[in-house]
Design an enzyme around this catalytic site. Structure first.
Site, short mmCIF file in Angstrom:
data_model
loop_
_atom_site.label_atom_id
_atom_site.label_comp_id
_atom_site.label_asym_id
_atom_site.label_seq_id
_atom_site.Cartn_x
_atom_site.Cartn_y
_atom_site.Cartn_z
N GLY A 181 0.79 -1.23 0.00
CA GLY A 181 0.00 0.00 0.00
C GLY A 181 0.82 1.27 0.00
N GLY A 212 2.07 19.72 8.74
CA GLY A 212 1.69 18.48 9.42
C GLY A 212 2.83 17.50 9.35
N HIS A 251 20.74 2.85 33.34
CA HIS A 251 21.57 4.05 33.31
C HIS A 251 22.88 3.75 32.58
CE1 HIS A 251 23.46 7.77 34.63
NE2 HIS A 251 24.54 7.05 34.91
N VAL A 300 -3.22 30.02 1.49
CA VAL A 300 -2.71 30.00 0.12
C VAL A 300 -3.85 30.44 -0.80
CG1 VAL A 300 -1.89 28.52 -1.75
CG2 VAL A 300 -1.01 28.21 0.58
P1 NAI Z 1 -1.73 16.42 8.55
O1 NAI Z 1 -3.16 16.36 8.89
O2 NAI Z 1 -0.72 15.81 9.45
O3 NAI Z 1 -1.29 17.94 8.37
C1 NAI Z 1 -1.89 18.79 7.45
C2 NAI Z 1 -1.52 20.21 7.80
O4 NAI Z 1 -1.95 21.05 6.74
C3 NAI Z 1 -2.19 20.70 9.06
O5 NAI Z 1 -1.23 21.37 9.84
C4 NAI Z 1 -3.27 21.64 8.54
O6 NAI Z 1 -3.58 22.67 9.45
C5 NAI Z 1 -2.60 22.19 7.31
N1 NAI Z 1 -3.50 22.70 6.29
C6 NAI Z 1 -4.70 22.21 5.92
N2 NAI Z 1 -5.21 22.96 4.92
C7 NAI Z 1 -4.31 23.92 4.65
C8 NAI Z 1 -4.25 24.98 3.70
N3 NAI Z 1 -5.24 25.19 2.82
N4 NAI Z 1 -3.16 25.78 3.70
C9 NAI Z 1 -2.15 25.56 4.57
N5 NAI Z 1 -2.16 24.59 5.48
C10 NAI Z 1 -3.22 23.76 5.50
O7 NAI Z 1 -1.66 15.82 7.07
P2 NAI Z 1 -0.41 15.32 6.21
O8 NAI Z 1 0.87 15.86 6.74
O9 NAI Z 1 -0.79 15.61 4.80
O10 NAI Z 1 -0.44 13.77 6.46
C11 NAI Z 1 -1.56 13.01 6.03
C12 NAI Z 1 -1.77 11.80 6.91
O11 NAI Z 1 -0.70 10.91 6.78
C13 NAI Z 1 -1.90 12.17 8.36
O12 NAI Z 1 -3.01 11.48 8.90
C14 NAI Z 1 -0.64 11.69 8.97
O13 NAI Z 1 -0.82 11.28 10.31
C15 NAI Z 1 -0.26 10.52 8.06
N6 NAI Z 1 1.20 10.39 8.06
C16 NAI Z 1 1.79 9.88 9.16
C17 NAI Z 1 3.16 9.81 9.24
C18 NAI Z 1 3.77 9.30 10.49
O14 NAI Z 1 3.06 8.70 11.29
N7 NAI Z 1 5.05 9.52 10.73
C19 NAI Z 1 4.02 10.25 8.14
C20 NAI Z 1 3.28 10.81 7.06
C21 NAI Z 1 1.93 10.86 7.04
#
Ligand code: NAI
Length: 467
Positions: free
Chosen positions: A40, A177, A440, A232
């Site tokens: 996936g 994010g 430790h 944006v």
């Molecule tokens: P996210 O939900 O983590 O972050 C999206 C960000 O974009 C937020 O801060 C939001 O406020 C901002 N945003 C939304 N609309 C906007 C706009 N029009 N202009 C500017 N900012 C805006 O989503 P992301 O980073 O795309 O990740 C998607 C999914 O993938 C999430 O559920 C995340 O948890 C998952 N993921 C998890 C990872 C991990 O566990 N390490 C790594 C990559 C993704």
């Protein structure tokens, strides 16, 4: 008789885990995916390739700042093509691993795009296969801004941003994010001037705001720019990308030019084309499939898990859904998944990890909390390895001492957090953790210290509900 007992649509961490568990429970299982390999988004274009690139670039970043450790790194250079080859090898080795597991368990992998013709009947290209149960595990796809289409050259989703052939001079990222920060750091380490544009006035909404603020400061120190509280207005792609950004407070508009823009503003369920509407499968306003505690949709014989249903959109959550769903089908007891106990980790350096209640989220009416913190700067191991940035924060109930949440910013935060995840799951108190022996010198001692601080926290540290 049906061809199979179970058809799983989607071979991501939810789907392949469900297929394997079903087969292990004695079901005849087919798993369909439109990609030629299983794994996936997570394995092919998400979690794993991003971690491979974070690792290569972390080696580079560390290698070029070794003087403090007595190591000279003159004439060091990196090769983007080789970094990508290693990433692809990590991915393909793991994909082969899943193929092997499918073979061993007797899961039939079917390559193609599936649609549910009717309960019990799935079409894949010209073929129709039947099963008693159909499990939807088709994951999610990146969301984009209105009127902005991914071309994966200038306007990138995470998929394109993890496969660039060269380092963009200037990379704009929309969304601070998880994806924006991880991928922003990858290219920033290799020399791109990265600007992250965020709609809210903070990064990482959902995580503890104090942790997020400190993380932002540390990432900014590494050279990543943040434009917060910014909407944006437009994105135009030609030879360059031109982005119009409006400050949400002052309404002032500025224009940012970049070689590419990564749009990382969240993901949405990937269910288009499955035929859900015709079947009458209920979805909520955001497109998530509605399911009961056993992951059954409103249509008998059709189930759904992972990113297609509500809850954190994370690989490990999908895998836990899969286990609970298949055990229910097999009539085996299984504790109901508790999404409040799902940890979140951002694999930047320093790492950012959290589980349970955040300090800012804990102020529900009538709830008192106590907060304990410990900085890595006071930790012997952190000092020795040069990883003093960050801190551990625990949130507990002042009356019972029960752990309510844990948040860590720092080297290896995701692994360190696991102790607190287990603590929460078992209903541990901060005292239980303090009385647990911690080796430790270890970074984990900071977790114990934070719990000790919560135990010692004076009355002024008890935050009362603002209500
Ligand atoms: P996210 O939900 O983590 O972050 C999206 C960000 O974009 C937020 O801060 C939001 O406020 C901002 N945003 C939304 N609309 C906007 C706009 N029009 N202009 C500017 N900012 C805006 O989503 P992301 O980073 O795309 O990740 C998607 C999914 O993938 C999430 O559920 C995340 O948890 C998952 N993921 C998890 C990872 C991990 O566990 N390490 C790594 C990559 C993704």
């Amino acid at each position: 008789m049906s061809d199979f007992d179970l058809i799983v649509i989607g071979a991501g961490p939810g789907g392949y885990a469900a297929a394997l568990r079903g087969a292990q429970a004695g079901m005849r299982v087919a798993c369909i995916d439109e990609r030629t390999t299983a794994g996936g988004t997570c394995l092919n274009v998400g979690c794993i390739p991003s971690k491979a690139l974070l690792s290569s670039t972390e080696h580079w970043a560390e290698f070029t700042s070794q003087a403090e450790y007595g190591i000279e790194s003159d004439n060091a250079r990196f090769d983007v093509a080789k970094i990508m080859i290693r990433k692809d090898r990590v991915v393909s080795d793991l994909a082969k691993g899943i193929a092997f597991l499918f073979k061993k368990a007797g899961v039939e992998f079917v390559n193609g795009r599936a649609a549910i013709a009717a309960p019990g009947r799935v079409s894949v290209g010209d073929r129709e296969i039947t099963a008693t149960k159909i499990l939807i595990a088709t994951g999610s796809t990146p969301t984009t801004l209105p009127g902005v289409a991914f071309d994966e050259t200038r306007i990138l989703s995470s998929t394109g941003a993890l496969a660039l052939a060269e380092v963009p001079q200037r990379l704009a990222v929309v969304g601070a994010g998880v994806i924006g920060l991880e991928i922003g750091q990858i290219w920033s380490r290799l020399g791109a001037k990265v600007t992250i544009i965020e709609y809210l006035d903070r990064i990482l909404p959902g995580l503890d705001s104090e942790i997020a603020k400190s993380a932002q400061r540390l990432l900014a120190k590494q050279g990543i720019s943040f434009t917060l509280n910014a909407a944006v207005r437009s994105v135009a792609a030609g030879d360059l990308v031109t982005i119009e950004i409006e400050n949400r407070s002052s309404a002032a508009v500025e224009t940012l030019e970049a070689d590419a823009v990564l749009v990382a503003i969240g993901r949405r369920p990937h269910t288009a084309g499955l035929g859900l509407e015709a079947l009458g499968v209920k979805t909520d306003a955001r497109g998530f499939i509605e399911v009961d505690a056993q992951f059954r949709t409103n249509i008998p014989g059709i189930l759904a898990i992972g990113d297609t249903v509500p809850g954190p959109m994370l690989a490990h959550k999908a895998e836990e859904d899969a286990a609970a769903c298949i055990d229910a089908l097999a009539g085996k007891p299984h504790p109901a998944p508790d999404y409040g106990l799902v940890p979140g980790v951002v694999y930047t350096s320093p790492e950012i990890a959290g589980v349970g209640l955040t300090e800012d989220g804990a102020h529900s009416p009538g709830r008192n909390i106590v907060v304990g913190k410990s900085s890595f700067i006071a930790n012997g191991r952190a000092r020795a390895i040069g990883a003093t940035d960050g801190f551990v924060k625990v949130i507990a109930c002042p009356e019972t001492g029960k752990l309510l949440g844990g948040h860590i910013l720092g080297h290896g935060a995701g692994e360190l957090l696991q102790e607190l995840v287990l603590g929460l799951r078992l209903g541990a108190t901060v005292g239980d953790i303090v009385h647990t022996s911690h080796a430790h010198p270890g970074m984990g001692e900071a977790v114990k210290e934070a719990c000790q601080a919560a135990l010692n926290a004076p009355a002024t540290r008890v935050r009362h509900s603002p209500a």
